[in-house]
Design a protein around this motif. Structure first.
Motif, PDB file in Angstrom:
ATOM      1  N   HIS A 105      27.207  26.312  37.699  1.00  0.00           N
ATOM      2  CA  HIS A 105      27.728  25.635  38.881  1.00  0.00           C
ATOM      3  C   HIS A 105      29.241  25.468  38.823  1.00  0.00           C
ATOM      4  N   CYS A 106      29.894  26.311  38.046  1.00  0.00           N
ATOM      5  CA  CYS A 106      31.346  26.320  37.973  1.00  0.00           C
ATOM      6  C   CYS A 106      31.887  27.600  38.605  1.00  0.00           C
ATOM      7  N   GLN A 107      33.132  27.549  38.984  1.00  0.00           N
ATOM      8  CA  GLN A 107      33.813  28.765  39.423  1.00  0.00           C
ATOM      9  C   GLN A 107      34.048  29.632  38.190  1.00  0.00           C
ATOM     10  N   THR A 108      33.538  30.851  38.194  1.00  0.00           N
ATOM     11  CA  THR A 108      33.628  31.722  37.014  1.00  0.00           C
ATOM     12  C   THR A 108      34.100  33.118  37.408  1.00  0.00           C
ATOM     13  N   ARG A 109      34.483  33.875  36.403  1.00  0.00           N
ATOM     14  CA  ARG A 109      34.845  35.281  36.594  1.00  0.00           C
ATOM     15  C   ARG A 109      34.414  36.066  35.366  1.00  0.00           C
ATOM     16  N   ILE A 110      33.834  37.238  35.601  1.00  0.00           N
ATOM     17  CA  ILE A 110      33.422  38.118  34.513  1.00  0.00           C
ATOM     18  C   ILE A 110      34.498  39.173  34.280  1.00  0.00           C
ATOM     19  N   CYS A 111      34.982  39.265  33.044  1.00  0.00           N
ATOM     20  CA  CYS A 111      35.938  40.302  32.655  1.00  0.00           C
ATOM     21  C   CYS A 111      35.262  41.191  31.613  1.00  0.00           C
ATOM     22  N   ARG A 112      35.116  42.473  31.958  1.00  0.00           N
ATOM     23  CA  ARG A 112      34.359  43.393  31.109  1.00  0.00           C
ATOM     24  C   ARG A 112      35.277  44.425  30.460  1.00  0.00           C
ATOM     25  N   PRO A 113      35.239  44.559  29.124  1.00  0.00           N
ATOM     26  CA  PRO A 113      36.054  45.582  28.455  1.00  0.00           C
ATOM     27  C   PRO A 113      35.573  46.983  28.829  1.00  0.00           C
ATOM     28  N   VAL A 114      36.469  47.789  29.331  1.00  0.00           N
ATOM     29  CA  VAL A 114      36.108  49.122  29.818  1.00  0.00           C
ATOM     30  C   VAL A 114      36.084  50.118  28.661  1.00  0.00           C
ATOM     31  N   GLY A 115      34.998  50.867  28.567  1.00  0.00           N
ATOM     32  CA  GLY A 115      34.925  51.936  27.577  1.00  0.00           C
ATOM     33  C   GLY A 115      34.622  51.477  26.163  1.00  0.00           C
ATOM     34  N   LEU A 116      34.291  50.220  25.969  1.00  0.00           N
ATOM     35  CA  LEU A 116      33.993  49.722  24.622  1.00  0.00           C
ATOM     36  C   LEU A 116      32.685  50.330  24.130  1.00  0.00           C
ATOM     37  N   SER A 117      32.711  50.933  22.948  1.00  0.00           N
ATOM     38  CA  SER A 117      31.517  51.580  22.416  1.00  0.00           C
ATOM     39  C   SER A 117      30.464  50.552  22.037  1.00  0.00           C
ATOM     40  N   ASP A 118      29.220  50.995  21.957  1.00  0.00           N
ATOM     41  CA  ASP A 118      28.123  50.083  21.602  1.00  0.00           C
ATOM     42  C   ASP A 118      28.325  49.491  20.213  1.00  0.00           C
ATOM     43  N   ALA A 119      28.816  50.314  19.283  1.00  0.00           N
ATOM     44  CA  ALA A 119      29.022  49.831  17.917  1.00  0.00           C
ATOM     45  C   ALA A 119      30.117  48.761  17.880  1.00  0.00           C
ATOM     46  N   LEU A 221      44.220  39.253  33.542  1.00  0.00           N
ATOM     47  CA  LEU A 221      45.412  40.063  33.792  1.00  0.00           C
ATOM     48  C   LEU A 221      45.386  41.397  33.061  1.00  0.00           C
ATOM     49  N   SER A 222      44.594  41.493  32.023  1.00  0.00           N
ATOM     50  CA  SER A 222      44.583  42.704  31.207  1.00  0.00           C
ATOM     51  C   SER A 222      44.194  43.940  32.015  1.00  0.00           C
ATOM     52  N   PRO A 223      44.932  45.032  31.868  1.00  0.00           N
ATOM     53  CA  PRO A 223      44.557  46.279  32.553  1.00  0.00           C
ATOM     54  C   PRO A 223      43.374  46.985  31.906  1.00  0.00           C
ATOM     55  N   TYR A 224      42.889  46.456  30.786  1.00  0.00           N
ATOM     56  CA  TYR A 224      41.800  47.090  30.060  1.00  0.00           C
ATOM     57  C   TYR A 224      40.456  46.377  30.275  1.00  0.00           C
ATOM     58  N   PHE A 225      40.485  45.268  31.035  1.00  0.00           N
ATOM     59  CA  PHE A 225      39.266  44.544  31.371  1.00  0.00           C
ATOM     60  C   PHE A 225      39.020  44.645  32.871  1.00  0.00           C
ATOM     61  N   MET A 226      37.798  44.972  33.247  1.00  0.00           N
ATOM     62  CA  MET A 226      37.433  45.112  34.653  1.00  0.00           C
ATOM     63  C   MET A 226      36.792  43.829  35.148  1.00  0.00           C
ATOM     64  N   VAL A 227      37.247  43.351  36.303  1.00  0.00           N
ATOM     65  CA  VAL A 227      36.633  42.178  36.925  1.00  0.00           C
ATOM     66  C   VAL A 227      35.341  42.598  37.617  1.00  0.00           C
ATOM     67  N   VAL A 228      34.236  41.972  37.230  1.00  0.00           N
ATOM     68  CA  VAL A 228      32.917  42.297  37.777  1.00  0.00           C
ATOM     69  C   VAL A 228      32.441  41.118  38.622  1.00  0.00           C
ATOM     70  N   LYS A 229      32.117  41.380  39.868  1.00  0.00           N
ATOM     71  CA  LYS A 229      31.648  40.329  40.771  1.00  0.00           C
ATOM     72  C   LYS A 229      30.140  40.464  40.949  1.00  0.00           C
ATOM     73  N   PRO A 230      29.396  39.451  40.510  1.00  0.00           N
ATOM     74  CA  PRO A 230      27.926  39.551  40.454  1.00  0.00           C
ATOM     75  C   PRO A 230      27.253  39.840  41.788  1.00  0.00           C
TER      76      PRO A 230
END
Length: 272
Positions: A105-119, A221-230
């Motif tokens: 119930h808070c204002q949130t934002r998802i930042c996802r690291p792009v291209g990060l390997s599973d390992a 702000l990072s250019p390497y993290f993608m903002v994901v909107k649920p």
């Protein structure tokens, strides 16, 4: 000095508890979408409402005052049957795990690291998990409290304050914890870039910044993290939106025939 820091720590924790309430900002569909969208390695940014959160937002000039790392269900860690899926460093408890419902119930934002390997994703999550039990770096918060005084500060001095802290490896703040986890696999957030010339031309050399320099907003702000909107991945269609003014019009349209029949019955004379 020890007694002074102990008293300040208790004061900070009391201030945070008193006003750390989040207003409902999302619908049930949005919270469900948030649960299904998050993936291990995602950074969840939170807009806190407490007094300390307000000072952090002021100093960093950002909406976000807190960050947590989503790692997926943690074995043996539950809250009323709900698994803990987040690892965070908070003022009250230090580095702990937490359920997602804490911030639904808070204002949130998802930042996802792009291209990060599973390992590497697994290593990032493991790094944060292994830090559970560390204390919170109150010295950093004390530095931030200086800015509660009503006087302006330049961006350079704000940033320099964020870099301060106790220097104790057993204490850490939320953004530093996550920054260290990504540093462990050499995943960039906002590295210092140096431009160099060599025989093959101009190149960029990245240098890891100290983890104490990071604030929650840096993942946004990072250019390497993608903002994901649920609300978008599930298939958003703006035509399905229910608008208040259109709902009123639809209700009126439904009632119109009934009103007409009622009027007709009133104007028609009774036939004996």
């Amino acid at each position: 000095m020890g007694w002074m820091f102990d008293n300040v720590e208790r004061l900070i924790a009391r201030l945070q508890k008193r006003a750390n309430r989040c207003e409902p900002l999302t619908s049930d569909d949005a919270t469900t979408a948030l649960r299904h969208t998050l993936q291990p390695g995602d950074v969840l940014l939170v807009e806190g409402k407490g007094r300390i959160s307000s000072s952090i937002k002021y100093i960093t000039q950002s909406t976000w005052s807190h960050s947590a790392l989503y790692v997926g269900p943690i074995s043996g860690a539950t809250n009323g049957g709900e698994p803990h899926v987040l690892i965070e460093a908070n003022i009250d408890e230090g580095v702990v795990s937490a359920p997602l419902s804490k911030y639904l119930h808070c204002q949130t934002r998802i930042c996802r690291p792009v291209g990060l390997s599973d390992a590497d994703r697994e290593q990032v999550c493991r790094y944060a998990f292994e830090r559970i039990g560390l204390g919170y770096d109150f010295k950093n918060v004390i530095d931030l409290m200086r800015y509660l005084f009503p006087c302006p500060f330049t961006q350079r001095w704000r940033r320099r304050t964020i870099a301060l802290g106790s220097g104790d490896s057993r204490r850490i703040i939320c953004s530093s914890l996550i920054a260290q986890a990504f540093d462990a696999v050499r995943y960039p957030i906002l590295p210092n870039i140096t431009h160099m010339e060599n025989n093959s031309g101009r190149c960029e050399i990245a240098e890891i910044r100290h983890s104490s320099l990071y604030a929650p907003r840096d993942f946004d702000l990072s250019p390497y993290f993608m903002v994901v909107k649920p609300t978008l991945p599930a298939g958003f269609n703006y035509k399905n939106m229910r608008w208040a003014d259109l709902q009123v019009d639809a209700a009126q349209a439904t009632l119109a025939p009934e009103i007409e029949r009622g009027i007709a019955a009133m104007v028609q004379p009774d036939i004996p």
